[in-house]
Design a protein around this motif. Structure first.
Motif: not given
Length: 535
Positions: A346-355
């Motif tokens: 799930a860290w992938i989705g969090q990083d995409i949204l964050g960036i």
């Protein structure tokens, strides 16, 4: 646009809470017990895999003591040894157990750690596991009055829940075997390299977007200024109304409000409160993702017409058809991440949204000059140091690290940070960096490129390359400090601010442009209605 600005301001405030760090902190700092002969081991985390009736069971994590022999670093060299409960359980007197190199399980309390270890060694134990009376790890040290400590077996502390589970198995007449070893962490993990690239890339992309927008706005204003009509002069505010310029007062208020919010997070941190943060993050993520996607798709001629056609939407005003088409995908993406955020990738989705969110914020929120940038980063510099280091004296723990890790929420961390799993670290965990460590210096870096483009400076004579390099070096030094501090969280702005701000101020002073950078923040333009006559 007012709703968008509110979201961006809220995200900036929220982003100031996390710091840069990685998993693996141990509670007790051991500042008052220096090393001495026989009590000079480095504190290391210890893996304790277990077998119950020869069936593999849970693997626990303990911490090695300052005294005793060191443990094997490789699993293949560590022996599987039977675990025995001490009699008496606290091992403050010689145990009644008859041991043959078994591992002795004892309770903390009643006497010193070294006393327990000496009694365990006396009855021929191969190691001693001490159960803490709290669900945390604690550094076992020698007493201040103890000298000539000579313990020849390893000693490891386990948290309360792990010890209780092992003790129950033994009391139920199960055969329990354990293995003790302490694998070494790599000096540099690939996760840190990728996190560095993500942070630098985010600032790079947002800086170019911000500078391009500023140049387009300047070109539009120049066209309006060439027409002497007063109505056209007044209309220049329309093109810039989408941006939020920070002033010195708001720069100070950002940090003051962020400090209050950080204390609120610290005091109210719980699972339900974290759910609120997740909802806020998703709202900001949807707005950021759709803004980035619309800007990206508008570059293709197939989508230009949809991007230039608008429909009026209540509360949001005029919205393009392209935005309406992209928005459902962004909402679905954020909702799916929120629902499945506890799974391993799930860290992938969090990083995409964050960036996407940070790029949008850095494109819309701006520092108008170097004075505001200096005030903002200086306040953030003091804020970071206080809440990471000084807060320990007031709250008996680092407030920012507790909040960033989400210690009281039952989850790994709050969502306002980028995270990547440590790929080659035997201890696992994540390397993380807070949004504030990217957004705040990014505001200054984006300002440098806007100034360069408006001044028509090339990369060699401008400020952007220097500011970008300074940020990259500052973040690199942060990771070096992080590894030297054995993974304990570090305030990244402690290292990044002196690099970026110091480079900018020094370069501006040497080039004689510091006054313009400090006050105007953009090159002076001649008034188009003034005609210069040749002499």
């Amino acid at each position: 646009m007012d709703i968008q600005r509110a979201i961006h301001i809220l995200i900036i405030v929220l982003s100031l809470s996390p710091c840069l760090g990685s998993a693996g902190d141990i509670v007790h700092r051991d500042d008052n017990t220096p090393k001495r002969p026989g009590c000079e081991n480095n504190f290391v985390l210890v893996k304790v895999p277990t077998w119950v009736d020869r069936v593999p069971d849970i693997e626990y994590v303990g911490v090695g003591a300052r005294f005793g022999t060191t443990l094997e670093s490789k699993e293949k060299h560590a022996n599987e040894t039977r675990l025995v409960l001490a009699d008496p359980p606290d091992c403050c007197s010689k145990p009644k157990n008859k041991l043959n190199h078994e591992v002795l399980l004892v309770h903390r309390g009643g006497c010193s750690f070294t006393t327990k270890a000496n009694f365990a060694e006396e009855v021929n134990a191969s190691a001693i596991l001490i159960i803490n009376y709290k669900t945390e790890l604690f550094k076992m040290v020698c007493e201040a009055n103890e000298t000539d400590v000579d313990i020849q077996i390893p000693a490891v502390m386990l948290p309360q829940d792990a010890g209780a589970s092992l003790e129950n198995h033994i009391k139920n007449n199960s055969l329990v075997f354990v293995q003790l070893y302490s694998p070494k962490r790599p000096l540099v993990d690939v996760a840190e390299v990728f996190l560095w690239l993500m942070a630098v890339g985010t600032i790079l992309c947002s800086s170019y977007w911000s500078a391009w927008t500023a140049r387009e706005t300047a070109i539009e204003q120049d066209k309006l200024l060439k027409d002497a009509s007063e109505e056209l002069l007044n209309s220049e505010n329309v093109s810039s109304s989408g941006f939020l310029d920070i002033n010195t007062t708001s720069a100070v208020l950002f940090v003051v409000v962020a400090s209050c919010f950080l204390v609120m997070l610290y005091k109210l941190m719980s699972l339900w409160f974290l759910e609120v943060l997740v909802v806020l993050f998703c709202i900001g993520g949807v707005e950021g993702l759709q803004t980035c996607l619309v800007a990206l798709l508008s570059c293709f001629r197939w989508f230009q017409h949809a991007g230039e056609s608008f429909v009026k939407v209540p509360l949001f005003g005029a919205v393009s058809y392209l935005t309406l088409a992209v928005c459902p995908f962004c909402i679905a993406f954020s909702v799916i991440w929120a629902v499945f955020r506890r799974i391993s990738f799930a860290w992938i989705g969090q990083d995409i949204l964050g960036i996407a969110l940070m790029i949008t914020v850095l494109q819309i929120v701006r520092v108008p000059n170097l004075k505001v940038g200096t005030v903002l980063l200086s306040c953030a510099f003091l804020y970071d140091i206080f809440w990471v280091f000084v807060s320990k004296w007031v709250f008996h723990e680092s407030v920012m690290i507790v909040v960033a890790r989400g210690d009281r929420s039952g989850e790994d961390s709050i969502p306002m940070l980028l995270k990547i799993p440590r790929m080659f670290d035997p201890w696992g965990g994540y390397s993380v960096i807070g949004f504030g460590d990217i957004i705040l210096p990014g505001l200054l870096v984006a300002f440098s490129l806007r100034y360069d483009w408006l001044s028509k400076k090339n990369l060699r004579t401008g400020y952007f390359v220097w500011a970008m390099t300074a940020y990259g070096l500052g973040l690199l030094i942060t990771y070096v400090a992080l590894n030297l501090m054995d993974g304990h969280g570090q305030p990244a702005l402690l290292y990044i601010v002196p690099f970026t701000l110091g480079t900018f101020l020094t370069l501006g002073k040497r080039r004689g442009e510091l006054k313009t950078l400090w006050t105007r923040g953009e090159p002076e333009k001649p008034c188009p209605h003034i005609q210069f006559q040749p002499s």
